[in-house]
Design a protein around this motif. Structure first.
Motif, PDB file in Angstrom:
ATOM      1  N   THR A  65       0.828  -1.196   0.000  1.00  0.00           N
ATOM      2  CA  THR A  65       0.000   0.000   0.000  1.00  0.00           C
ATOM      3  C   THR A  65       0.869   1.255   0.000  1.00  0.00           C
ATOM      4  O   THR A  65       2.074   1.201   0.255  1.00  0.00           O
ATOM      5  N   LEU A  66       0.203   2.387  -0.224  1.00  0.00           N
ATOM      6  CA  LEU A  66       0.882   3.682  -0.258  1.00  0.00           C
ATOM      7  C   LEU A  66       1.023   4.311   1.125  1.00  0.00           C
ATOM      8  O   LEU A  66       1.668   5.352   1.267  1.00  0.00           O
ATOM      9  N   GLU A  67       0.434   3.705   2.143  1.00  0.00           N
ATOM     10  CA  GLU A  67       0.244   4.382   3.422  1.00  0.00           C
ATOM     11  C   GLU A  67       1.536   4.888   4.054  1.00  0.00           C
ATOM     12  O   GLU A  67       1.635   6.041   4.480  1.00  0.00           O
ATOM     13  N   ARG A  68       2.552   4.046   4.155  1.00  0.00           N
ATOM     14  CA  ARG A  68       3.765   4.450   4.865  1.00  0.00           C
ATOM     15  C   ARG A  68       4.492   5.593   4.163  1.00  0.00           C
ATOM     16  O   ARG A  68       5.083   6.450   4.821  1.00  0.00           O
ATOM     17  N   ILE A  69       4.438   5.625   2.850  1.00  0.00           N
ATOM     18  CA  ILE A  69       5.173   6.641   2.095  1.00  0.00           C
ATOM     19  C   ILE A  69       4.354   7.906   1.863  1.00  0.00           C
ATOM     20  O   ILE A  69       4.875   9.020   1.979  1.00  0.00           O
ATOM     21  N   THR A  70       3.064   7.756   1.560  1.00  0.00           N
ATOM     22  CA  THR A  70       2.255   8.930   1.192  1.00  0.00           C
ATOM     23  C   THR A  70       1.100   9.225   2.137  1.00  0.00           C
ATOM     24  O   THR A  70       0.484  10.288   2.032  1.00  0.00           O
ATOM     25  N   GLY A  71       0.786   8.270   3.030  1.00  0.00           N
ATOM     26  CA  GLY A  71      -0.378   8.450   3.897  1.00  0.00           C
ATOM     27  C   GLY A  71      -1.667   7.932   3.284  1.00  0.00           C
ATOM     28  O   GLY A  71      -2.692   7.850   3.970  1.00  0.00           O
ATOM     29  N   ILE A  76      -1.214  -0.397  -3.959  1.00  0.00           N
ATOM     30  CA  ILE A  76      -0.617   0.033  -5.234  1.00  0.00           C
ATOM     31  C   ILE A  76      -1.453  -0.487  -6.402  1.00  0.00           C
ATOM     32  O   ILE A  76      -1.670   0.209  -7.398  1.00  0.00           O
ATOM     33  N   ALA A  77      -1.932  -1.719  -6.292  1.00  0.00           N
ATOM     34  CA  ALA A  77      -2.646  -2.361  -7.392  1.00  0.00           C
ATOM     35  C   ALA A  77      -3.966  -1.684  -7.733  1.00  0.00           C
ATOM     36  O   ALA A  77      -4.563  -1.988  -8.773  1.00  0.00           O
ATOM     37  N   GLU A  78      -4.439  -0.782  -6.884  1.00  0.00           N
ATOM     38  CA  GLU A  78      -5.707  -0.095  -7.147  1.00  0.00           C
ATOM     39  C   GLU A  78      -5.516   1.335  -7.633  1.00  0.00           C
ATOM     40  O   GLU A  78      -6.496   2.047  -7.864  1.00  0.00           O
ATOM     41  N   VAL A  79      -4.264   1.759  -7.795  1.00  0.00           N
ATOM     42  CA  VAL A  79      -3.979   3.143  -8.163  1.00  0.00           C
ATOM     43  C   VAL A  79      -3.390   3.183  -9.577  1.00  0.00           C
ATOM     44  O   VAL A  79      -2.412   2.499  -9.855  1.00  0.00           O
ATOM     45  N   PRO A  80      -3.963   3.972 -10.487  1.00  0.00           N
ATOM     46  CA  PRO A  80      -3.395   4.074 -11.833  1.00  0.00           C
ATOM     47  C   PRO A  80      -2.076   4.840 -11.832  1.00  0.00           C
ATOM     48  O   PRO A  80      -1.784   5.615 -10.916  1.00  0.00           O
TER      49      PRO A  80
END
Length: 252
Positions: A65-71, A76-80
């Motif tokens: 997921t993006l959480e640790r880096i971007t909040g 990742i697999a759900e973000v274009p």
């Protein structure tokens, strides 16, 4: 025969773990700027991780997921790709695998396939760069799927955690024949010194790996004195968050 990935470079190897992050300069791990910073520091080898976006682009990113880096809590697999590029714009810039291979033609990439969906894309993208890529994964299934997708000359490779566990057991039980079979068709063992209470790295493991023509790389080592001690024990490569320090320590 030694794979080209491991020829023509200084020994011991210094592998820049997720590039060379500079949080105080807003350069996140695995970002394009982190790779550039590692390259500028003199690192030949960059270790990174592969996921795939919602629209099928292989990107260099460690977490699911993006959480640790971007909040952002989304996987990742759900973000274009385009949205991911926007989210990473002020964190060193998103690095796709295709872009990184093209932009850093002298860098040797050590790629950990983190997602099953990324395996085929990784194999396809590295096919033209097999001489300067090592493919690995905690999952041997993902690793082998990526290698199968290459088609031509294979990249270097390091085994997954199941194979390494079997190898450690064989070494402990003095089952040399089994160990040699497990070391067949791999080029490096990329391992921690220990896993919980279990000692993974041992003198016998190093000796048997070398007898099989396989290098031993240890992750993730950030203490300079520990780097020196491991190399003195026969370790061939150090995976570190501080490649600039490691290069100074190990080439002094």
């Amino acid at each position: 025969m030694t794979h080209p990935y491991l020829t023509g470079t200084a020994h011991p190897r210094v592998l820049a773990h997720r590039g060379l992050a500079r949080p105080d300069e807003h350069i996140s791990e695995n970002s394009f700027a982190a790779i550039a910073t590692a390259h500028a520091a003199g690192a030949v080898y960059v270790e990174s991780d592969c996921h795939v976006t919602a629209d099928g682009e292989v990107v260099l990113f460690h977490d699911d997921t993006l959480e640790r880096i971007t909040g952002d809590r989304r996987p990742i697999a759900e973000v274009p790709l385009r949205e991911l590029e926007q989210l990473m714009a002020d964190r060193g810039g998103l690095a796709t695998l295709a872009q990184s291979l093209e932009a850093f033609p002298t860098t040797r990439f050590n790629l950990d396939v983190k997602a099953a969906a990324a395996a085929e894309g990784v194999g396809r993208l590295v096919a033209e760069h097999a001489a300067r890529v090592l493919v690995t994964s905690f999952s041997d299934e993902r690793r082998l799927a990526a290698l199968a997708a290459v088609g031509g000359d294979r990249p270097a490779t390091s085994p997954g955690s199941r194979t390494i566990a079997r190898l450690v057991g064989a070494v402990r039980l003095l089952m040399r024949g089994t160990a040699m079979r497990l070391l067949r068709d791999v080029d490096a063992l990329q391992i921690p010194e220990r896993q919980s209470v279990l000692r993974v790295l041992t003198p016998r493991l190093i000796d048997w790996a070398h007898d099989a023509g396989v290098e031993v790389h240890v992750w993730t080592v950030n203490d300079p004195e520990r780097m020196r001690l491991l190399v003195a024990q026969g370790v061939d490569g150090i995976v570190t968050d501080h490649a600039d320090i490691a290069l100074e320590v190990l080439t002094r």
